[in-house]
Design an enzyme around this catalytic site. Sequence first.
Site, PDB file in Angstrom:
ATOM      1  N   CYS A 138       8.156   5.347   4.086  1.00 32.21           N
ATOM      2  CA  CYS A 138       7.074   5.043   5.184  1.00 32.21           C
ATOM      3  C   CYS A 138       7.325   5.401   6.331  1.00 32.21           C
ATOM      4  O   CYS A 138       6.577   5.897   7.270  1.00 32.21           O
ATOM      5  CB  CYS A 138       7.491   3.628   5.380  1.00 32.21           C
ATOM      6  SG  CYS A 138       6.718   2.650   5.895  1.00 32.21           S
ATOM      7  N   GLU A 218       5.636   3.622  -2.151  1.00 24.47           N
ATOM      8  CA  GLU A 218       4.367   3.655  -1.082  1.00 24.47           C
ATOM      9  C   GLU A 218       3.002   4.220  -2.166  1.00 24.47           C
ATOM     10  O   GLU A 218       1.850   3.481  -1.539  1.00 24.47           O
ATOM     11  CB  GLU A 218       4.520   4.727  -0.586  1.00 24.47           C
ATOM     12  CG  GLU A 218       5.044   4.258   0.347  1.00 24.47           C
ATOM     13  CD  GLU A 218       4.559   3.846   2.165  1.00 24.47           C
ATOM     14  OE1 GLU A 218       3.298   3.194   1.340  1.00 24.47           O
ATOM     15  OE2 GLU A 218       5.465   3.130   2.585  1.00 24.47           O
TER      16      GLU A 218
END
Length: 228
Positions: A138, A218
């Site tokens: 991230c 993700e």
Amino acid sequence: MMYGATFTAWRAEAAAPWHAFTHHPFVEGLGDGSLPRDAYLRYLVQDYLFLIHFSRAWALAVTKAGTVDEMRFAARTLHALLNEEIALHVATCAAEGLDEAALFEAEELPQNIAYTRYVLDAGHSGDFLDLMAALAPCVLGYGEIGRRLAARTGETGAGEAPYAEWIGTYAGADYQRVCHEVGALIDSAVAHRLGSAAQDSPRWQHLSHRFETATRLEIGFWDMAFSQ
């Protein structure tokens, strides 16, 4: 090595999912302005909830840290998330007609639950390195995406393009500095625990797998924006 040696190695070992994450249709839509507004708003709501859990993960990093410097870094990051990034996110959402009360009460979607709980579990069941490996996609992925989109579109801040502000945030000097600092933190933590030949350590593949799993989650987070 964009953000450090460890990140570079993990990124290479997760090449296919990493490309799918950083070149996802959601990302490409941000870059060329074609991303549907409803998908962007769905993402904003879920990202607010994500940041709450992300803050908890960095709070956990304070307790998992092995040195005072690691503790200080995690504490600074937690402070920045709670008092700066979340505030900016709330302001962005307010401009779209979404107040913080509505954000906090929003239903957390399954893809968000899967990702955030994976990161927290990595920290609770593992050590500082497990947590960093789960957090890295991230933090560093958004930095890489911002740089690439800015280089392609020329957006480095607020502009006329629909998602110029988003691109400018992650391409900007402040966020890029954070990425380099996190990359250096991970390199230092790996060297401290695994030594100078970290990739020969029995733990390396486990940590690399942590990174790849978080990267795949993700991808699911981007997919979530297009769900109805």
